[in-house]
Design an enzyme around this catalytic site. Structure first.
Site, PDB file in Angstrom:
ATOM      1  N   ASP A  99       0.584  -1.231   0.000  1.00 45.02           N
ATOM      2  CA  ASP A  99      -0.127  -0.067  -0.184  1.00 45.02           C
ATOM      3  C   ASP A  99       0.919   1.349   0.049  1.00 45.02           C
ATOM      4  O   ASP A  99       1.848   1.338   0.783  1.00 45.02           O
ATOM      5  CB  ASP A  99      -0.776  -0.041   1.238  1.00 45.02           C
ATOM      6  CG  ASP A  99      -2.312   0.353   1.013  1.00 45.02           C
ATOM      7  OD1 ASP A  99      -2.601   1.454   0.777  1.00 45.02           O
ATOM      8  OD2 ASP A  99      -3.133  -0.319   1.221  1.00 45.02           O
ATOM      9  N   HIS A 328     -10.941  -3.711   3.326  1.00 39.79           N
ATOM     10  CA  HIS A 328     -11.071  -3.153   4.661  1.00 39.79           C
ATOM     11  C   HIS A 328     -11.722  -1.817   4.934  1.00 39.79           C
ATOM     12  O   HIS A 328     -11.963  -1.628   6.311  1.00 39.79           O
ATOM     13  CB  HIS A 328      -9.433  -2.824   4.802  1.00 39.79           C
ATOM     14  CG  HIS A 328      -8.860  -1.908   4.201  1.00 39.79           C
ATOM     15  ND1 HIS A 328      -8.638  -1.773   2.841  1.00 39.79           N
ATOM     16  CD2 HIS A 328      -8.408  -0.551   4.690  1.00 39.79           C
ATOM     17  CE1 HIS A 328      -8.233  -0.613   2.512  1.00 39.79           C
ATOM     18  NE2 HIS A 328      -8.149   0.075   3.451  1.00 39.79           N
TER      19      HIS A 328
END
Ligand code: NOJ
Ligand code: CA
Length: 553
Positions: A99, A328
């Site tokens: 990420d 998420h």
């Protein structure tokens, strides 16, 4: 069909490190835990992992607040663990993307600390500061309250589009941009396959900083109107790409909210900034806006169908998409899309197949392959996610009762998908030997990996078969690279066609609990895939059982 790219063939699995597997028994997932589950991931057929932020961080937003880009968070392990994970995964034929969070850092990042303690230093201009006795404008941050946070004992404020511990970087500063590019290349040199890029459309702000029309009981206005996808962003994104990604054969998957379909050419076209982007339009079909969960809207399968097809057509026109039903930041897909049918395995399989065979690279979020469902929390004190807590109090300010507020937060909370992964039915689900940082779902004794891996009819087995069918089956080329076209269907059915010059596969998904008859206009069909034992086809009519999936040529 356009030129083929390696990343179109991947099946990506998203790992939320805090909740995947605890390797050292402290209740928090970690990198050694991930290494220990590479077998599981390989077995499922995964070819690439997206690992959510695992860098050093005070964890105010579970790692999306980075205090050192080149260190691993102590609770997740060490850089040696990361190097080992990259190496071991490669041995398994699994690529890794990390990420990339470069819109903001943590307020505990060395740059920000210096910016505050040494205002004359170059670091001050790495962030966005404004002088004044009050907030410079009325913009609301994504996680609530003003985007401006006061520097103690000074008439000075700093800007944060997300939480107040997430100060935005000042992309107008060339030296800062160059530091970021160096960091990106440092990671790519380690042998990762690329990045999922966080909140990237936030890097350019409206530099007039002018007030916007208030849109809430707090008198503030959503900052996204002025700090997302603003004019001039392309210059930064091109520069980023030219100095980093273009120098590697890497993949970039952008979280790029606020981009309209007619801007997709710039983002994912032949010379686009990124390989692919996530489109949130159908993920957010139950709320009026991605960041305001209390503005709920009702929807039908027909609406879902329309949104998916619009998205697919736009992505196909210009490039390639990253298909997902969970992540998420989202509730569990079974609960959101299937509502009262969330525990019906046929329904979960139909939802899975419907998105999985769309044109694009499929992303699977941990636990989705088990058909995990939302967690119903009884009290606001049970939530961990900063956004859930903010949305709860904002809902009440906007006129909801505590009970109503809890209900909408439960439906939308990011904690729904952040519960620890249920590996088996032991205490703490085999996730950890001690109490996890966030409670396991109640269903884990029943919904867990070990149990489902032993059952041929389980959702896990269905995912495994489906992945293998896309990757290695006889129709691989068509299912991966083929174009997509909408097929007319009745209101609770979604249908589309994937096709190449040589072959055409129709994909039918019945989202209702009733049998539905569809006129196909053909004498014969050859079924290539389905989720039940048999397929009924008579006199040109396909008879779809409740929640049946059928692919035929
Ligand atoms: C998007 C991420 O997916 C989310 O989890 C995070 O809170 C925000 N960006 C801020 O980084
Ligand atoms: Ca641990």
């Amino acid at each position: 069909m356009r030129e083929k790219k390696w990343w179109q063939e991947e099946v990506v699995y998203q790992i939320y490190p805090k909740s995947f597997c605890d390797g050292n028994g402290d209740g928090i997932g970690d990198l050694r835990g991930i290494i220990s589950k590479l077998d599981y991931l390989k077995g499922l057929g995964i070819t690439m992992l997206w690992i959510c932020p695992c860098y050093q961080s005070p964890m105010d937003d579970n790692g999306y607040d980075i205090s050192d880009y080149k260190q691993i968070a102590a609770e997740f392990g060490s850089m040696e663990d990361m190097d080992e994970l990259i190496k071991k995964a490669k041995e398994y034929g699994i690529k890794i993307i990390l990420d990339l969070v470069i819109n903001h850092t943590s307020d505990e990042h060395r740059w920000f600390k210096k910016a505050v303690s040494e205002p004359e230093s170059k670091y001050h201009d790495y962030y966005i500061f404004k002088d004044g006795a009050k907030e410079p404008n009325n913009w609301r941050s994504v996680f609530g309250g003003s985007v401006w946070e006061k520097i103690p004992d000074k008439d000075e404020y700093y800007f944060h589009a997300f939480g107040k511990k997430q100060p935005d970087l000042n992309w107008e500063n060339r030296e800062l941009r160059e530091e970021l590019y160096k960091m990106v290349n440092w990671w790519l040199d380690k042998g990762i396959a690329g990045f999922r890029i966080d909140a990237i459309t936030f890097i350019k702000k409206d530099l007039t900083w002018s007030d916007r029309e208030p849109d809430g009981a707090d008198g503030l206005a959503k900052c996204t109107k002025a700090s997302r996808n603003q004019k001039g962003i392309g210059t930064f994104l091109n520069e980023l790409k030219e100095n980093t990604f273009d120098r590697y054969d890497c993949v970039t998957v952008a979280e790029a909210p606020g981009v309209s379909y007619d801007e997709l050419d710039e983002f994912i076209g032949d010379n686009g900034y990124f390989s692919m982007i996530f489109d949130f339009r159908y993920a957010d079909l139950d709320i009026a806006s991605g960041s305001e969960w209390f503005k709920r809207i009702s929807w039908t399968i027909k609406d879902f169908n329309k949104k998916i097809m619009e998205s697919q057509m736009a992505l196909q026109k210009y490039g390639w998409g990253a298909n997902f039903i969970e992540n998420h930041d989202q509730p569990r897909a079974a609960t959101k899309y299937l509502k009262e049918n969330q525990n019906n395995p046929d329904a979960v399989k139909t939802l899975a197949a419907m998105y999985f065979f769309l044109r694009g690279t499929p992303f699977i979020y941990q636990g989705q392959e088990l058909g995990m469902v939302n967690f119903d929390r009884k009290d606001i004190g049970e939530f961990n996610d900063i956004s859930s807590i903010d949305q709860y109090y904002r809902s009440i300010d906007e006129g909801l009762s505590e009970k109503e507020a809890l209900k909408v937060i439960n439906l939308r909370s990011r904690d729904n998908s952040r519960t620890p992964f249920p590996w088996n039915n032991e205490k703490y689900g085999g996730f950890s030997k001690c109490e996890p940082w966030l409670a396991m779902t109640e269903e884990y004794p029943d919904i867990n990996a070990e149990k489902q891996m032993s059952q041929k009819e389980s959702i896990y087995s269905f995912y495994k078969d489906m992945i293998s069918f896309r990757q290695n089956g006889a129709y691989r080329d068509c299912l991966i690279y083929g174009d997509i076209e909408h097929v007319e269907s009745s209101e609770n059915v979604i249908a589309y066609k994937r096709y190449t010059d040589d072959i055409s596969i129709q994909c039918w998904f019945n989202f209702s609990s009733e049998t539905v008859t569809e006129k196909i206009g053909r004498e014969e069909i050859e079924v290539v895939w389905e989720n039940m034992q048999e397929v009924e086809f008579k006199n040109g009519y396909l008879i779809l059982k409740p929640f049946q999936t059928v692919l035929f040529r």
